[in-house]
Design a protein around this motif. Structure first.
Motif: not given
Length: 522
Positions: A250, A269, A271, A273, A296, A298-299, A330, A332, A360, A474, A476
């Protein structure tokens, strides 16, 4: 037994001591307020315990000075007995550093196997991911004797520093290492740890000050789990670990990465940024891990994949995730563009073996307008198939048009679907039963590709919704950023146990005794 009768206190000392020794230390201490007879019984728990955990409940109800005095007393009472586990959550000032060093030396002499030192203090400033200390305390430097302790199997450190240069480690038995806000300023520090910790199976690095280039490479590495969270200095990462099974990342996507031998990675996982400029890198990472069974993302990861016009990315997609059985998304934000990105992911990454899907949703709902590819959602949907999908869980469902559109999509495309669990967000679950009934009505009339599919709408505590993803934590989450590993800015008021709390302690003690009796009866 009458309601007001205390027959437990009339038991022989030997039985009471036995009961006390079975209780967690913090609960055993609370029995000292019951009566004069109970005042010192908790010490039998202490002297017989092989695990001393002074966690948040213990530390937040005392001033630093009280904490030091009490811990000194407990270690003295424990004597020279061996110790398997020792953990503290403490926010020390410079004047208490000698006490910390003494405690560490004491538990090392006891042959401690699992050691957790969490020296968190202050408030984590989320946008920059750094702490604000109230008193500008100096960082605590881990004493060198710790690195020559061959009894340790698990080591967890938070908000303390390594000495530079790092003394040669002797962690011959160390299998798990967790570092949170710890400096690893040079390549040599991490290299030294990997070289000397020959049995290391799990490494977790969270918000650590580490070099721009990190390498987890070696044919002899026994590393099975690697967690890297918010270590934003990293620009280059290289992983070649033949036994690595779990990889959790992450943070900012590193500019350069090399994944060598990662063939045994079972769950990932990822995720990210950052902005869409990292879409090539993210696509490459996903390609290297396309064999995983659990994933997993993320957006931002979905957005990275939506930018597929580049020739390099076209060479990767469509990316077959042949082994994927469990997927968690997941989000955002939840808007038209987010739904589009979800559709596009399933188009670009066909997953014929996918059985479980977790989504999520953000709470409260957010909307983010993103650039869109020229293809329409209808064109994308027509090419997507879910031949094996059996279970879906959508968390923080609020009933928006986009959320309903998402449910409709899965109901129409998942031909083997057995259950779709809709977990209402806290606002609708607690305050708006009418909204829940309306959503139930809307979902009940949606067409289903699977006649056996059932739609279960439930609240936060309903048993039906207890099915959870493998990656339940998670990173975040605000709970991770603002409270799981550090004290709040202001220490909670010290509230000592008094006679007024006796009844609740006694009730809990009675329940515990009944539990012990049931075990022995069985």
């Amino acid at each position: 037994m009458g309601r007001g009768e205390d027959r437990i206190s009339n038991l022989p000392n030997e039985i009471l001591q036995f009961i006390i020794c079975l209780m967690p230390l913090k609960y055993a201490i609370r029995t000292s307020v019951l009566s004069k007879r109970w005042r010192h019984l908790w010490q039998f728990n202490l002297v017989s315990s092989t695990s001393l955990q002074f966690d948040e409940d213990f530390s937040c109800n005392q001033s630093p000075k009280q904490f030091v005095t009490t811990l000194d007393q407990y270690l003295h009472l424990h004597g020279d007995r061996s110790l398997d586990k020792f953990g503290i959550l403490f926010s020390p000032f410079d004047i208490f550093f000698p006490n910390l060093e003494k405690w560490i030396a004491t538990v090392l002499a006891k042959g401690v196997k699992e050691l957790k030192i969490d020296l968190s203090q202050g408030i984590l400033y989320t946008p920059g991911d750094f702490y604000i200390d109230e008193d500008d305390r100096m960082p605590f430097v881990i004493p060198n004797p710790l690195f020559n302790c061959n009894s340790l199997t698990h080591l967890s450190l938070s908000r303390c520093n390594f000495s530079d240069p790092l003394v040669s480690t002797n962690f011959v038995g160390l299998s798990s290492l967790s570092l949170d806000n710890v400096n690893l300023l040079t390549d040599a520090m991490l290299t030294s740890i990997l070289e000397y910790c020959v049995l290391l199976e799990s490494i977790s690095l969270k918000r650590c000050d580490i070099p721009e280039t990190v390498k987890f490479v070696g044919d002899k590495l026994k590393l099975q789990k690697l967690v890297i969270v918010d270590c934003d200095n990293v620009l280059e990462i290289e992983i070649s670990a033949p036994k690595l099974e779990s990889f959790l990342y992450h943070g900012w996507i590193s500019v350069w990465h090399v994944f060598g031998n990662v063939s045994k990675v079972n769950d990932a996982y990822l995720c990210s940024k950052g902005s869409e400029e990292y879409h090539l890198i993210f696509a490459g990472i996903l390609s290297d891990l396309s064999h995983v069974k659990i994933l997993t993302i993320c957006s931002m990861g979905l957005l990275h994949l939506a930018f597929h016009e580049d020739n390099y990315v076209q060479d990767i997609f469509p990316l077959q995730l042949h082994n994927l059985q469990e997927l968690q998304l997941v989000l955002d934000s939840i808007g038209e563009d987010d739904i589009y990105c979800i559709f596009y992911f399933f188009l670009l990454c066909p997953s014929p073996c996918l059985e479980k899907l977790f989504i999520q949703l953000p709470f409260p709902s957010k909307f983010l307008h993103l650039p869109r590819n020229s293809a329409t959602a209808e064109e994308i949907i027509s090419e997507i198939e879910f031949p094996s999908l059996k279970c879906i869980k959508i968390t923080n469902f609020g009933g928006s048009s986009q959320e309903l559109k998402l449910v409709k999509f899965f109901l129409e495309k998942a031909i083997m679907l057995e259950s779709i669990f809709i977990l209402m967000n806290q606002c609708d679950d607690l305050n708006n039963s009418l909204s829940r009934r309306i959503i139930e009505g809307q979902l009940s009339v949606m067409p289903k590709a699977s006649k056996d599919a059932r739609i279960v709408i439930c609240g936060q505590l309903d048993h039906d919704c207890l099915i959870n993803p493998t990656h339940a934590k998670l990173y975040y989450d605000e709970n991770y950023r603002n409270g799981t590993t550090m004290h709040e800015g202001k220490r909670r008021k010290n509230i000592p146990l008094t006679k007024s709390s006796c009844s609740s302690v006694l009730v809990k003690l009675r329940l515990f005794v009944k539990f012990v009796v049931l075990i022995f009866v069985k």
